[in-house]
Scaffold this motif. Sequence first.
Motif, PDB file in Angstrom:
ATOM      1  N   GLY A  94       0.817  -1.198   0.000  1.00 47.36           N
ATOM      2  CA  GLY A  94       0.000   0.000   0.000  1.00 47.36           C
ATOM      3  C   GLY A  94       0.856   1.255   0.000  1.00 47.36           C
ATOM      4  O   GLY A  94       2.086   1.205   0.105  1.00 47.36           O
ATOM      5  N   GLU A  95       0.188   2.422  -0.058  1.00 48.38           N
ATOM      6  CA  GLU A  95       0.895   3.689  -0.143  1.00 48.38           C
ATOM      7  C   GLU A  95       1.745   3.943   1.094  1.00 48.38           C
ATOM      8  O   GLU A  95       2.905   4.365   0.980  1.00 48.38           O
ATOM      9  N   GLU A  96       1.187   3.692   2.284  1.00 43.28           N
ATOM     10  CA  GLU A  96       1.935   3.935   3.522  1.00 43.28           C
ATOM     11  C   GLU A  96       3.145   3.016   3.604  1.00 43.28           C
ATOM     12  O   GLU A  96       4.231   3.444   4.001  1.00 43.28           O
ATOM     13  N   MET A  97       2.943   1.751   3.232  1.00 42.62           N
ATOM     14  CA  MET A  97       4.053   0.801   3.237  1.00 42.62           C
ATOM     15  C   MET A  97       5.133   1.219   2.231  1.00 42.62           C
ATOM     16  O   MET A  97       6.337   1.099   2.492  1.00 42.62           O
ATOM     17  N   ALA A  98       4.701   1.700   1.092  1.00 41.25           N
ATOM     18  CA  ALA A  98       5.660   2.129   0.069  1.00 41.25           C
ATOM     19  C   ALA A  98       6.498   3.296   0.569  1.00 41.25           C
ATOM     20  O   ALA A  98       7.732   3.322   0.396  1.00 41.25           O
ATOM     21  N   ILE A  99       5.850   4.276   1.214  1.00 45.07           N
ATOM     22  CA  ILE A  99       6.581   5.418   1.757  1.00 45.07           C
ATOM     23  C   ILE A  99       7.578   4.962   2.806  1.00 45.07           C
ATOM     24  O   ILE A  99       8.736   5.409   2.839  1.00 45.07           O
ATOM     25  N   ASP A 100       7.143   4.046   3.682  1.00 48.57           N
ATOM     26  CA  ASP A 100       8.048   3.521   4.715  1.00 48.57           C
ATOM     27  C   ASP A 100       9.227   2.780   4.078  1.00 48.57           C
ATOM     28  O   ASP A 100      10.368   2.878   4.540  1.00 48.57           O
ATOM     29  N   ALA A 101       8.949   2.045   3.004  1.00 46.76           N
ATOM     30  CA  ALA A 101      10.021   1.305   2.316  1.00 46.76           C
ATOM     31  C   ALA A 101      11.056   2.269   1.736  1.00 46.76           C
ATOM     32  O   ALA A 101      12.270   2.025   1.828  1.00 46.76           O
ATOM     33  N   PHE A 102      10.594   3.356   1.125  1.00 46.15           N
ATOM     34  CA  PHE A 102      11.528   4.341   0.587  1.00 46.15           C
ATOM     35  C   PHE A 102      12.371   4.958   1.693  1.00 46.15           C
ATOM     36  O   PHE A 102      13.574   5.200   1.520  1.00 46.15           O
ATOM     37  N   ARG A 103      11.771   5.226   2.841  1.00 44.45           N
ATOM     38  CA  ARG A 103      12.513   5.798   3.960  1.00 44.45           C
ATOM     39  C   ARG A 103      13.616   4.865   4.438  1.00 44.45           C
ATOM     40  O   ARG A 103      14.658   5.317   4.903  1.00 44.45           O
ATOM     41  N   ARG A 104      13.373   3.571   4.312  1.00 41.77           N
ATOM     42  CA  ARG A 104      14.364   2.585   4.774  1.00 41.77           C
ATOM     43  C   ARG A 104      15.397   2.243   3.706  1.00 41.77           C
ATOM     44  O   ARG A 104      16.280   1.422   3.957  1.00 41.77           O
ATOM     45  N   GLY A 105      15.260   2.831   2.532  1.00 44.99           N
ATOM     46  CA  GLY A 105      16.296   2.636   1.524  1.00 44.99           C
ATOM     47  C   GLY A 105      15.901   1.918   0.266  1.00 44.99           C
ATOM     48  O   GLY A 105      16.752   1.659  -0.600  1.00 44.99           O
ATOM     49  N   ALA A 106      14.622   1.572   0.100  1.00 44.33           N
ATOM     50  CA  ALA A 106      14.190   0.911  -1.131  1.00 44.33           C
ATOM     51  C   ALA A 106      14.357   1.865  -2.318  1.00 44.33           C
ATOM     52  O   ALA A 106      14.181   3.076  -2.187  1.00 44.33           O
ATOM     53  N   THR A 107      14.674   1.306  -3.458  1.00 44.12           N
ATOM     54  CA  THR A 107      14.882   2.115  -4.659  1.00 44.12           C
ATOM     55  C   THR A 107      13.571   2.389  -5.396  1.00 44.12           C
ATOM     56  O   THR A 107      13.330   3.488  -5.886  1.00 44.12           O
ATOM     57  N   ASP A 108      12.691   1.382  -5.438  1.00 37.34           N
ATOM     58  CA  ASP A 108      11.441   1.522  -6.190  1.00 37.34           C
ATOM     59  C   ASP A 108      10.514   0.389  -5.761  1.00 37.34           C
ATOM     60  O   ASP A 108      10.920  -0.519  -5.012  1.00 37.34           O
ATOM     61  N   TYR A 109       9.286   0.432  -6.229  1.00 37.03           N
ATOM     62  CA  TYR A 109       8.386  -0.702  -6.049  1.00 37.03           C
ATOM     63  C   TYR A 109       7.525  -0.835  -7.288  1.00 37.03           C
ATOM     64  O   TYR A 109       7.185   0.155  -7.937  1.00 37.03           O
ATOM     65  N   VAL A 110       7.190  -2.078  -7.634  1.00 34.33           N
ATOM     66  CA  VAL A 110       6.368  -2.387  -8.795  1.00 34.33           C
ATOM     67  C   VAL A 110       5.282  -3.350  -8.349  1.00 34.33           C
ATOM     68  O   VAL A 110       5.578  -4.370  -7.709  1.00 34.33           O
TER      69      VAL A 110
END
Length: 342
Positions: A94-110
């Motif tokens: 979801g959107e909140e999870m995606a934002i949290d993932a970016f904060r932790r260093g994820a490059t992108d999500y598909v």
Amino acid sequence: MPLEHAPPRPRILLLEDSLLDAELISEHLAKISPAPEILRVSSRPTYVQALEKRDFDVILSDFSLPDFDGMSALELAAAQVPDVPFIFVSGVLGEEMAIDAFRRGATDYVLKQRLIRLPAAVERALAEARERTERRRAEHQKELLVRELSHRVKNTMAMVMSIVRRTAKNSGTVESYVENLSGRLRAMADAHALLFESNWTDAELLQVLERTIAPHEQGNRFEIDAGPVIHLDPKAALALSLAFNELMTNAIKYGALSHADGRVAIGWTRDEIDGEPWLSLHWREIDGPAVRPPQEDGFGTTLIQRSIRYELRGETVLDYAVTGLVCDIRFPLSQQDGNIIS
């Protein structure tokens, strides 16, 4: 027309427990050129084992796995391979999870429902990773060059100060002081100029010698018996440039070049001593005035001997033969920094 080298195949670590999803992901990744190599793992132990090998360019990870989760996979990757792009490929992010993932260093999500985006996302991540790597390499190279330049400037300034003091101490008049100092500084400047022409990598022995001879060449008074091509590192080039200048100055003032018919013969060989390559250089003055050994060594002699001994771990032998000064210089071509300069 020369053939261009094909780019290496990207290596992708895929953390995915569903065989069907893995096949779909692989089909979309096959659109990348060149087609990537894919290593699929489906559990925490196999993922950790793959991370330890560090043999991949990008990580693709599902978000939800039976015994593992994507955030934990991201944390492990950030700790062990922080420079490797990490992309979530999930159907439940979801959107909140995606934002949290970016904060932790994820490059992108598909999203798995939109795998058509996956090839572009992977190519973009790879391109950004290459750019970061090149930037770090350039910054590291710049750092090394600045440190090396600082080190060389300090050494050069120390040498200049020493030459200034010793020249002043051994000069009887202001005129002789200016003349001697100018000659020594010019020799250093010529050697530096020659090294800068080769990006401060090395200089050929013949070029160093010719730079020293050039201002004094009149009527072919120098007989150069050029031996093998010898490439000198900066330290050796500077030391020999100073030595040649002192020998040249002495020959002009007191030796063979002070007579109209006098000349200088110079040659060198590359020898093997105890399995190590050495340079043997021979300077011989011919048809000059009768030579007598000096009562005490001047600064020029000291400069030659100390430069060869301390800078190049070599030795200098001066023979004040009646027929003309003979100077033999020998030093190993394997220097202390491990570089072979021939």
